[in-house]
Write an enzyme that holds these catalytic residues in place. Sequence first.
Site, PDB file in Angstrom:
ATOM      1  N   HIS A 123     -37.342  19.755 -53.267  1.00 49.17           N
ATOM      2  CA  HIS A 123     -38.058  21.011 -53.049  1.00 49.17           C
ATOM      3  C   HIS A 123     -39.551  20.756 -53.325  1.00 49.17           C
ATOM      4  CE1 HIS A 123     -39.378  25.125 -54.126  1.00 49.17           C
ATOM      5  NE2 HIS A 123     -38.314  25.566 -53.488  1.00 49.17           N
ATOM      6  N   ASP A 202     -34.318  18.420 -61.723  1.00 50.20           N
ATOM      7  CA  ASP A 202     -34.571  19.771 -61.224  1.00 50.20           C
ATOM      8  C   ASP A 202     -33.210  20.472 -61.135  1.00 50.20           C
ATOM      9  OD1 ASP A 202     -34.785  21.998 -59.626  1.00 50.20           O
ATOM     10  OD2 ASP A 202     -36.157  21.090 -58.187  1.00 50.20           O
ATOM     11  N   GLN A 205     -30.972  24.737 -58.835  1.00 53.14           N
ATOM     12  CA  GLN A 205     -29.782  25.162 -58.085  1.00 53.14           C
ATOM     13  C   GLN A 205     -28.479  24.827 -58.797  1.00 53.14           C
ATOM     14  OE1 GLN A 205     -29.881  27.063 -55.501  1.00 53.14           O
ATOM     15  NE2 GLN A 205     -31.988  26.867 -54.813  1.00 53.14           N
ATOM     16  N   LYS A 228     -32.238  32.418 -60.725  1.00 54.33           N
ATOM     17  CA  LYS A 228     -31.175  31.928 -59.839  1.00 54.33           C
ATOM     18  C   LYS A 228     -29.830  31.899 -60.558  1.00 54.33           C
ATOM     19  CE  LYS A 228     -34.322  28.839 -57.344  1.00 54.33           C
ATOM     20  NZ  LYS A 228     -34.628  29.489 -56.088  1.00 54.33           N
TER      21      LYS A 228
HETATM   22  N1  7TS Z   1     -36.234  23.370 -57.113  1.00 55.89           N
HETATM   23  C1  7TS Z   1     -35.246  23.738 -56.296  1.00 55.89           C
HETATM   24  C2  7TS Z   1     -34.154  22.762 -55.947  1.00 55.89           C
HETATM   25  C3  7TS Z   1     -35.238  25.036 -55.766  1.00 55.89           C
HETATM   26  O1  7TS Z   1     -34.246  25.400 -54.956  1.00 55.89           O
HETATM   27  C4  7TS Z   1     -36.277  25.940 -56.120  1.00 55.89           C
HETATM   28  C5  7TS Z   1     -36.361  27.310 -55.517  1.00 55.89           C
HETATM   29  C6  7TS Z   1     -37.256  25.507 -57.014  1.00 55.89           C
HETATM   30  C7  7TS Z   1     -37.211  24.220 -57.476  1.00 55.89           C
HETATM   31  C8  7TS Z   1     -38.341  26.410 -57.476  1.00 55.89           C
HETATM   32  O2  7TS Z   1     -37.847  27.386 -58.317  1.00 55.89           O
HETATM   33  P1  7TS Z   1     -38.789  28.544 -58.877  1.00 55.89           P
HETATM   34  O3  7TS Z   1     -37.862  29.468 -59.567  1.00 55.89           O
HETATM   35  O4  7TS Z   1     -39.769  27.902 -59.791  1.00 55.89           O
HETATM   36  O5  7TS Z   1     -39.450  29.152 -57.671  1.00 55.89           O
HETATM   37  N2  7TS Z   1     -35.719  27.425 -54.274  1.00 55.89           N
HETATM   38  C9  7TS Z   1     -35.796  28.480 -53.429  1.00 55.89           C
HETATM   39  C10 7TS Z   1     -35.055  28.520 -52.247  1.00 55.89           C
HETATM   40  O6  7TS Z   1     -34.286  27.638 -51.878  1.00 55.89           O
HETATM   41  N3  7TS Z   1     -35.331  29.670 -51.601  1.00 55.89           N
HETATM   42  O7  7TS Z   1     -36.229  30.353 -52.332  1.00 55.89           O
HETATM   43  C11 7TS Z   1     -36.529  29.620 -53.472  1.00 55.89           C
END
Ligand code: 7TS
Length: 410
Positions: A123, A202, A205, A228
Amino acid sequence: MNQAWKNIRADFPILDQQVNGKPLVYLDNAATSQKPQCVIDALTHFYQHVNANVHRGIHTLSMRATFAYEAARERSAKFLNAAESGEIVFTAGTTDSINLVANSWGDENLKKDDVILLTEMEHHSNLVPWQLLARRTGARLRFLPVVPGDTGLLDLAQLDKVLTSEVKIFAFTHVSNTLGVINPVTQLCARARAVGAISVVDAAQSAGHLPLDVQTMGCDFLAVSGHKMCGPTGVGLLYGRKVLLDAMPPYRGGGSMISNVDYFESKWAPAPQKFEAGTPNIADVIALARAMDYLDDLGREAIALHDEKLASLAYARLAAEIPGIRMLGPADHRSGVISFDLPGVHAHDVVTMADQEGVALRGGHHCNQPLMRKLGLSSTSRASFYLYNTEDEIARLVTTLQKIHGFFAG
Ligand code: 7TS
Protein backbone atom coordinates in the site's frame (compact mmCIF):
# COMPACT_ATOMS: atom_id res chain seq x y z
CA MET A 1 -19.08 -20.46 16.86
CA ASN A 2 -19.86 -19.17 20.33
CA GLN A 3 -22.91 -17.28 21.61
CA ALA A 4 -21.41 -13.89 20.70
CA TRP A 5 -21.94 -14.73 17.00
CA LYS A 6 -25.70 -15.10 17.44
CA ASN A 7 -27.46 -11.98 16.15
CA ILE A 8 -24.15 -10.42 15.26
CA ARG A 9 -25.71 -8.05 12.73
CA ALA A 10 -27.80 -6.50 15.48
CA ASP A 11 -24.53 -5.32 17.08
CA PHE A 12 -23.97 -3.02 14.06
CA PRO A 13 -26.85 -0.54 13.82
CA ILE A 14 -25.59 0.99 10.57
CA LEU A 15 -26.20 -2.26 8.66
CA ASP A 16 -29.93 -2.06 9.19
CA GLN A 17 -30.76 0.46 6.48
CA GLN A 18 -31.77 0.74 2.86
CA VAL A 19 -29.46 2.31 0.30
CA ASN A 20 -31.11 3.36 -2.95
CA GLY A 21 -34.21 1.46 -1.89
CA LYS A 22 -32.37 -1.84 -1.30
CA PRO A 23 -31.07 -3.38 1.94
CA LEU A 24 -27.44 -2.30 2.38
CA VAL A 25 -24.78 -4.90 1.60
CA TYR A 26 -21.58 -3.41 3.00
CA LEU A 27 -18.56 -4.96 1.26
CA ASP A 28 -16.00 -2.19 1.70
CA ASN A 29 -14.46 -3.45 4.92
CA ALA A 30 -10.89 -3.19 3.69
CA ALA A 31 -11.41 0.59 3.52
CA THR A 32 -13.01 0.75 6.94
CA SER A 33 -15.09 -1.61 9.05
CA GLN A 34 -18.40 -0.74 10.68
CA LYS A 35 -18.55 -0.18 14.46
CA PRO A 36 -20.48 -2.29 16.94
CA GLN A 37 -22.81 -0.53 19.38
CA CYS A 38 -20.44 -1.30 22.28
CA VAL A 39 -17.69 0.79 20.63
CA ILE A 40 -20.11 3.64 19.93
CA ASP A 41 -21.25 3.38 23.57
CA ALA A 42 -17.65 3.47 24.82
CA LEU A 43 -17.14 6.80 23.02
CA THR A 44 -20.36 8.26 24.39
CA HIS A 45 -19.63 6.98 27.89
CA PHE A 46 -16.19 8.58 27.86
CA TYR A 47 -17.52 12.00 26.87
CA GLN A 48 -20.51 11.77 29.20
CA HIS A 49 -18.73 10.53 32.31
CA VAL A 50 -14.94 10.57 32.09
CA ASN A 51 -13.64 13.27 29.76
CA ALA A 52 -10.48 15.00 31.03
CA ASN A 53 -6.91 15.26 29.80
CA VAL A 54 -4.47 12.48 30.70
CA HIS A 55 -1.09 12.31 32.47
CA ARG A 56 -1.34 15.78 33.94
CA GLY A 57 -4.20 16.26 36.35
CA ILE A 58 -4.69 14.97 39.86
CA HIS A 59 -8.39 15.64 39.98
CA THR A 60 -10.70 12.64 39.85
CA LEU A 61 -11.77 12.84 36.21
CA SER A 62 -8.20 13.27 35.04
CA MET A 63 -7.12 10.23 37.01
CA ARG A 64 -10.08 8.26 35.61
CA ALA A 65 -9.15 9.24 32.06
CA THR A 66 -5.48 8.41 32.62
CA PHE A 67 -6.38 5.06 34.13
CA ALA A 68 -8.66 4.16 31.20
CA TYR A 69 -6.08 5.34 28.65
CA GLU A 70 -3.28 3.28 30.21
CA ALA A 71 -5.62 0.31 30.64
CA ALA A 72 -6.16 0.51 26.87
CA ARG A 73 -2.39 0.21 26.43
CA GLU A 74 -2.38 -2.93 28.57
CA ARG A 75 -5.32 -4.26 26.55
CA SER A 76 -3.50 -3.60 23.30
CA ALA A 77 -0.36 -5.37 24.53
CA LYS A 78 -2.51 -8.37 25.42
CA PHE A 79 -4.28 -8.23 22.04
CA LEU A 80 -0.94 -8.56 20.24
CA ASN A 81 0.78 -10.66 22.93
CA ALA A 82 3.47 -7.99 23.33
CA ALA A 83 5.90 -8.63 26.18
CA GLU A 84 4.81 -5.43 27.98
CA SER A 85 2.53 -2.43 27.55
CA GLY A 86 5.57 -0.17 27.10
CA GLU A 87 5.89 -1.67 23.63
CA ILE A 88 2.62 -0.05 22.51
CA VAL A 89 2.67 3.51 21.11
CA PHE A 90 -0.71 5.01 20.28
CA THR A 91 -0.78 6.70 16.89
CA ALA A 92 -3.31 7.96 14.37
CA GLY A 93 -3.19 4.64 12.48
CA THR A 94 -1.04 2.49 10.24
CA THR A 95 0.19 5.38 8.08
CA ASP A 96 1.24 7.34 11.15
CA SER A 97 2.92 4.29 12.72
CA ILE A 98 5.01 3.57 9.63
CA ASN A 99 6.02 7.21 9.34
CA LEU A 100 7.12 7.09 12.98
CA VAL A 101 9.45 4.15 12.31
CA ALA A 102 10.78 5.65 9.07
CA ASN A 103 11.48 9.03 10.65
CA SER A 104 12.78 7.89 14.02
CA TRP A 105 14.51 4.52 13.54
CA GLY A 106 15.18 5.21 9.88
CA ASP A 107 16.80 8.63 10.22
CA GLU A 108 18.88 7.42 13.15
CA ASN A 109 20.15 4.19 11.60
CA LEU A 110 20.19 4.44 7.82
CA LYS A 111 23.06 5.71 5.73
CA LYS A 112 23.85 6.09 2.06
CA ASP A 113 23.59 2.86 0.04
CA ASP A 114 21.88 0.88 2.77
CA VAL A 115 18.88 -0.98 1.35
CA ILE A 116 15.21 -0.78 2.34
CA LEU A 117 13.48 -3.93 1.15
CA LEU A 118 9.75 -3.78 0.39
CA THR A 119 7.46 -6.01 -1.66
CA GLU A 120 5.71 -5.23 -4.91
CA MET A 121 2.30 -5.36 -3.22
CA GLU A 122 2.71 -2.57 -0.67
CA HIS A 123 0.00 0.00 0.00
CA HIS A 124 1.26 3.57 -0.61
CA SER A 125 1.43 3.93 3.20
CA ASN A 126 4.16 1.31 3.30
CA LEU A 127 5.97 2.71 0.28
CA VAL A 128 5.98 6.51 0.25
CA PRO A 129 7.41 6.94 3.82
CA TRP A 130 10.34 4.71 2.76
CA GLN A 131 10.81 6.68 -0.46
CA LEU A 132 11.04 9.85 1.64
CA LEU A 133 13.52 8.15 3.99
CA ALA A 134 15.61 7.01 1.03
CA ARG A 135 15.63 10.56 -0.29
CA ARG A 136 16.79 11.95 3.08
CA THR A 137 19.51 9.36 3.70
CA GLY A 138 20.67 8.19 0.28
CA ALA A 139 19.48 4.66 1.04
CA ARG A 140 18.14 2.54 -1.84
CA LEU A 141 14.80 0.80 -2.28
CA ARG A 142 14.51 -2.78 -3.45
CA PHE A 143 11.45 -4.97 -3.99
CA LEU A 144 10.59 -8.61 -3.44
CA PRO A 145 8.48 -9.46 -6.52
CA VAL A 146 5.09 -11.13 -6.70
CA VAL A 147 5.01 -14.24 -8.88
CA PRO A 148 3.88 -13.67 -12.48
CA GLY A 149 0.16 -14.26 -13.00
CA ASP A 150 -2.83 -13.31 -10.89
CA THR A 151 -2.41 -15.33 -7.68
CA GLY A 152 -0.59 -12.40 -6.10
CA LEU A 153 1.70 -14.60 -4.01
CA LEU A 154 5.13 -13.29 -3.09
CA ASP A 155 7.94 -14.88 -5.08
CA LEU A 156 9.75 -16.36 -2.08
CA ALA A 157 12.28 -18.04 -4.38
CA GLN A 158 13.71 -14.54 -4.95
CA LEU A 159 14.20 -13.83 -1.24
CA ASP A 160 17.87 -14.89 -1.10
CA LYS A 161 18.63 -12.60 -4.02
CA VAL A 162 17.01 -9.48 -2.57
CA LEU A 163 17.44 -9.97 1.19
CA THR A 164 21.18 -9.40 1.35
CA SER A 165 23.36 -8.01 4.15
CA GLU A 166 22.92 -4.46 2.79
CA VAL A 167 19.24 -4.60 3.78
CA LYS A 168 18.60 -2.70 7.01
CA ILE A 169 14.81 -2.59 6.91
CA PHE A 170 12.40 -5.17 5.51
CA ALA A 171 8.89 -3.70 5.52
CA PHE A 172 5.99 -5.73 4.16
CA THR A 173 2.29 -6.13 4.49
CA HIS A 174 0.82 -9.05 6.40
CA VAL A 175 -2.30 -9.07 4.20
CA SER A 176 -2.63 -7.36 0.82
CA ASN A 177 -5.52 -4.88 0.60
CA THR A 178 -5.90 -5.61 -3.13
CA LEU A 179 -5.01 -9.27 -3.57
CA GLY A 180 -6.20 -10.75 -0.30
CA VAL A 181 -2.94 -12.69 0.00
CA ILE A 182 -1.79 -13.58 3.51
CA ASN A 183 2.01 -13.38 3.57
CA PRO A 184 4.15 -15.80 5.63
CA VAL A 185 4.99 -13.18 8.20
CA THR A 186 6.86 -15.36 10.70
CA GLN A 187 9.13 -16.71 8.00
CA LEU A 188 9.79 -13.22 6.56
CA CYS A 189 10.62 -11.73 9.97
CA ALA A 190 13.05 -14.58 10.72
CA ARG A 191 14.75 -14.09 7.37
CA ALA A 192 15.08 -10.33 8.02
CA ARG A 193 16.63 -10.96 11.42
CA ALA A 194 19.06 -13.47 9.92
CA VAL A 195 20.66 -10.71 7.80
CA GLY A 196 20.55 -8.13 10.62
CA ALA A 197 17.61 -6.16 9.20
CA ILE A 198 14.65 -4.95 11.23
CA SER A 199 11.20 -6.14 10.17
CA VAL A 200 8.26 -3.74 9.90
CA VAL A 201 4.89 -5.45 9.46
CA ASP A 202 1.94 -3.53 8.02
CA ALA A 203 -0.95 -5.16 9.87
CA ALA A 204 -3.67 -2.75 8.64
CA GLN A 205 -5.57 -5.60 6.98
CA SER A 206 -4.74 -8.35 9.46
CA ALA A 207 -5.26 -6.92 12.95
CA GLY A 208 -8.86 -7.68 13.78
CA HIS A 209 -9.03 -10.37 11.10
CA LEU A 210 -6.37 -12.91 12.10
CA PRO A 211 -4.91 -13.94 15.44
CA LEU A 212 -1.74 -11.83 15.88
CA ASP A 213 1.10 -12.67 18.25
CA VAL A 214 4.09 -10.37 17.83
CA GLN A 215 6.36 -12.66 19.84
CA THR A 216 5.62 -15.70 17.70
CA MET A 217 5.86 -13.59 14.55
CA GLY A 218 9.22 -12.25 15.69
CA CYS A 219 8.61 -8.82 14.19
CA ASP A 220 10.43 -5.69 15.34
CA PHE A 221 7.61 -3.28 14.53
CA LEU A 222 3.95 -3.79 13.63
CA ALA A 223 1.53 -1.08 12.50
CA VAL A 224 -2.24 -1.19 13.14
CA SER A 225 -5.26 0.98 12.25
CA GLY A 226 -8.18 0.93 14.69
CA HIS A 227 -10.86 1.79 12.15
CA LYS A 228 -10.40 -1.40 10.13
CA MET A 229 -10.98 -3.59 13.21
CA CYS A 230 -14.27 -2.23 14.56
CA GLY A 231 -12.60 0.72 16.31
CA PRO A 232 -12.91 4.46 15.64
CA THR A 233 -11.15 6.36 12.86
CA GLY A 234 -8.05 8.42 13.60
CA VAL A 235 -6.51 5.98 16.06
CA GLY A 236 -4.15 3.04 15.82
CA LEU A 237 -0.94 1.82 17.29
CA LEU A 238 2.64 0.92 16.71
CA TYR A 239 4.07 -2.15 18.39
CA GLY A 240 7.85 -1.88 18.75
CA ARG A 241 10.31 -4.13 20.53
CA LYS A 242 11.21 -2.30 23.72
CA VAL A 243 14.98 -2.25 23.16
CA LEU A 244 14.43 -0.60 19.80
CA LEU A 245 11.89 1.96 21.09
CA ASP A 246 14.21 2.82 24.00
CA ALA A 247 17.08 3.58 21.64
CA MET A 248 15.04 5.63 19.17
CA PRO A 249 14.83 9.45 19.15
CA PRO A 250 11.42 11.12 19.35
CA TYR A 251 9.59 11.77 16.11
CA ARG A 252 7.52 14.76 17.25
CA GLY A 253 8.21 17.23 20.03
CA GLY A 254 5.77 18.81 22.46
CA GLY A 255 4.11 18.37 25.80
CA SER A 256 3.93 14.99 27.56
CA MET A 257 6.93 13.47 25.78
CA ILE A 258 9.60 15.06 27.98
CA SER A 259 11.14 14.48 31.40
CA ASN A 260 12.73 17.95 31.64
CA VAL A 261 12.68 21.04 29.41
CA ASP A 262 15.09 23.96 29.37
CA TYR A 263 15.14 26.91 27.00
CA PHE A 264 17.83 25.34 24.84
CA GLU A 265 17.40 21.63 25.29
CA SER A 266 15.21 18.94 26.75
CA LYS A 267 15.30 15.39 28.01
CA TRP A 268 12.81 12.85 26.80
CA ALA A 269 10.41 10.74 28.77
CA PRO A 270 10.98 6.99 28.36
CA ALA A 271 9.20 5.06 25.59
CA PRO A 272 6.32 4.94 24.82
CA GLN A 273 5.55 8.47 26.19
CA LYS A 274 8.51 9.82 24.19
CA PHE A 275 6.48 9.13 21.03
CA GLU A 276 3.15 10.56 22.20
CA ALA A 277 3.63 14.33 22.10
CA GLY A 278 0.62 16.50 22.88
CA THR A 279 -2.85 15.50 24.02
CA PRO A 280 -3.48 12.05 22.62
CA ASN A 281 -6.66 10.73 21.04
CA ILE A 282 -7.97 9.64 24.44
CA ALA A 283 -11.57 8.72 23.70
CA ASP A 284 -10.73 6.80 20.54
CA VAL A 285 -7.91 4.87 22.23
CA ILE A 286 -10.34 3.77 24.95
CA ALA A 287 -12.98 2.80 22.39
CA LEU A 288 -10.35 0.87 20.42
CA ALA A 289 -9.69 -1.24 23.52
CA ARG A 290 -13.43 -1.95 23.63
CA ALA A 291 -13.25 -3.09 20.00
CA MET A 292 -10.48 -5.52 20.98
CA ASP A 293 -12.73 -6.99 23.69
CA TYR A 294 -15.50 -7.34 21.14
CA LEU A 295 -13.26 -9.15 18.64
CA ASP A 296 -11.83 -11.46 21.27
CA ASP A 297 -15.33 -12.35 22.48
CA LEU A 298 -16.02 -13.59 18.95
CA GLY A 299 -12.59 -15.19 18.72
CA ARG A 300 -10.05 -14.18 16.11
CA GLU A 301 -9.62 -17.73 14.78
CA ALA A 302 -13.36 -17.84 14.18
CA ILE A 303 -13.26 -14.42 12.46
CA ALA A 304 -10.42 -15.56 10.19
CA LEU A 305 -12.34 -18.71 9.26
CA HIS A 306 -15.50 -16.72 8.57
CA ASP A 307 -13.60 -14.21 6.33
CA GLU A 308 -11.88 -17.00 4.44
CA LYS A 309 -15.05 -19.00 3.95
CA LEU A 310 -16.94 -16.02 2.53
CA ALA A 311 -14.09 -14.79 0.34
CA SER A 312 -13.36 -18.26 -1.08
CA LEU A 313 -17.05 -18.78 -1.82
CA ALA A 314 -17.34 -15.35 -3.44
CA TYR A 315 -14.18 -16.01 -5.46
CA ALA A 316 -15.49 -19.35 -6.72
CA ARG A 317 -18.97 -18.04 -7.52
CA LEU A 318 -17.76 -14.93 -9.34
CA ALA A 319 -15.20 -16.94 -11.33
CA ALA A 320 -17.91 -19.44 -12.36
CA GLU A 321 -20.92 -17.15 -12.84
CA ILE A 322 -19.63 -13.87 -14.30
CA PRO A 323 -18.52 -14.38 -17.90
CA GLY A 324 -15.03 -13.06 -18.69
CA ILE A 325 -14.27 -11.89 -15.14
CA ARG A 326 -10.59 -11.71 -14.17
CA MET A 327 -10.09 -12.70 -10.54
CA LEU A 328 -7.02 -11.52 -8.66
CA GLY A 329 -5.35 -13.12 -5.66
CA PRO A 330 -5.41 -16.75 -4.53
CA ALA A 331 -8.57 -18.89 -4.79
CA ASP A 332 -8.32 -19.98 -1.14
CA HIS A 333 -6.11 -19.71 1.97
CA ARG A 334 -6.83 -16.04 1.76
CA SER A 335 -8.16 -13.08 3.67
CA GLY A 336 -11.59 -11.52 3.16
CA VAL A 337 -10.48 -9.16 0.36
CA ILE A 338 -11.22 -10.04 -3.27
CA SER A 339 -10.43 -7.92 -6.32
CA PHE A 340 -11.60 -8.48 -9.85
CA ASP A 341 -11.72 -6.89 -13.25
CA LEU A 342 -14.70 -6.99 -15.58
CA PRO A 343 -13.02 -6.48 -18.96
CA GLY A 344 -14.48 -3.51 -20.81
CA VAL A 345 -16.20 -2.07 -17.73
CA HIS A 346 -14.43 0.57 -15.66
CA ALA A 347 -14.30 -0.22 -11.95
CA HIS A 348 -15.99 3.10 -11.16
CA ASP A 349 -18.94 2.07 -13.34
CA VAL A 350 -19.11 -1.28 -11.53
CA VAL A 351 -19.12 0.44 -8.14
CA THR A 352 -21.64 3.11 -9.19
CA MET A 353 -24.06 0.52 -10.56
CA ALA A 354 -23.56 -1.77 -7.56
CA ASP A 355 -24.40 1.17 -5.31
CA GLN A 356 -27.74 1.50 -7.13
CA GLU A 357 -28.39 -2.06 -5.92
CA GLY A 358 -27.41 -1.16 -2.33
CA VAL A 359 -24.08 -3.00 -2.61
CA ALA A 360 -21.06 -1.02 -1.34
CA LEU A 361 -17.83 -1.96 -3.16
CA ARG A 362 -14.64 -0.06 -3.79
CA GLY A 363 -13.21 0.62 -7.22
CA GLY A 364 -9.88 2.19 -8.05
CA HIS A 365 -6.17 1.57 -7.55
CA HIS A 366 -6.64 0.95 -3.78
CA CYS A 367 -3.44 2.96 -3.04
CA ASN A 368 -1.57 0.21 -4.89
CA GLN A 369 -0.64 2.04 -8.10
CA PRO A 370 2.68 0.25 -8.81
CA LEU A 371 1.04 -3.15 -8.28
CA MET A 372 -1.82 -2.18 -10.62
CA ARG A 373 0.68 -1.29 -13.34
CA LYS A 374 2.45 -4.58 -12.83
CA LEU A 375 -0.89 -6.39 -13.28
CA GLY A 376 -1.54 -4.34 -16.43
CA LEU A 377 -4.58 -2.64 -14.89
CA SER A 378 -5.42 0.92 -13.86
CA SER A 379 -8.04 -0.16 -11.35
CA THR A 380 -10.00 -3.10 -9.98
CA SER A 381 -13.34 -3.56 -8.27
CA ARG A 382 -13.05 -4.91 -4.76
CA ALA A 383 -15.39 -6.69 -2.36
CA SER A 384 -14.05 -7.09 1.16
CA PHE A 385 -15.79 -9.18 3.80
CA TYR A 386 -15.90 -9.03 7.57
CA LEU A 387 -17.51 -10.71 10.49
CA TYR A 388 -21.08 -9.47 9.88
CA ASN A 389 -21.25 -10.41 6.18
CA THR A 390 -23.32 -13.41 5.10
CA GLU A 391 -23.66 -15.92 2.28
CA ASP A 392 -26.92 -14.22 1.30
CA GLU A 393 -24.92 -11.07 0.68
CA ILE A 394 -22.62 -13.00 -1.66
CA ALA A 395 -25.74 -14.02 -3.59
CA ARG A 396 -26.66 -10.31 -3.82
CA LEU A 397 -23.14 -9.52 -5.05
CA VAL A 398 -23.31 -12.21 -7.73
CA THR A 399 -26.75 -11.11 -8.97
CA THR A 400 -25.61 -7.48 -9.02
CA LEU A 401 -22.49 -8.27 -11.04
CA GLN A 402 -24.52 -10.42 -13.45
CA LYS A 403 -26.82 -7.47 -13.99
CA ILE A 404 -23.86 -5.10 -14.56
CA HIS A 405 -22.24 -7.57 -16.94
CA GLY A 406 -25.51 -8.01 -18.81
CA PHE A 407 -25.97 -4.25 -19.11
CA PHE A 408 -22.53 -3.69 -20.63
CA ALA A 409 -22.49 -6.88 -22.73
CA GLY A 410 -25.96 -6.21 -24.07
N1 7TS B 1 -1.66 -0.56 4.73
C1 7TS B 1 -2.61 -1.31 4.17
C2 7TS B 1 -2.30 -2.72 3.74
C3 7TS B 1 -3.89 -0.77 3.98
O1 7TS B 1 -4.84 -1.52 3.42
C4 7TS B 1 -4.15 0.56 4.40
C5 7TS B 1 -5.48 1.22 4.14
C6 7TS B 1 -3.13 1.28 5.02
C7 7TS B 1 -1.90 0.70 5.15
C8 7TS B 1 -3.34 2.65 5.53
O2 7TS B 1 -4.16 2.64 6.65
P1 7TS B 1 -4.62 4.00 7.34
O3 7TS B 1 -5.61 3.57 8.35
O4 7TS B 1 -3.41 4.63 7.93
O5 7TS B 1 -5.22 4.84 6.24
N2 7TS B 1 -6.19 0.66 3.06
C9 7TS B 1 -7.31 1.17 2.50
C10 7TS B 1 -7.98 0.49 1.48
O6 7TS B 1 -7.63 -0.58 1.01
N3 7TS B 1 -9.04 1.22 1.10
O7 7TS B 1 -9.07 2.34 1.85
C11 7TS B 1 -7.99 2.32 2.72
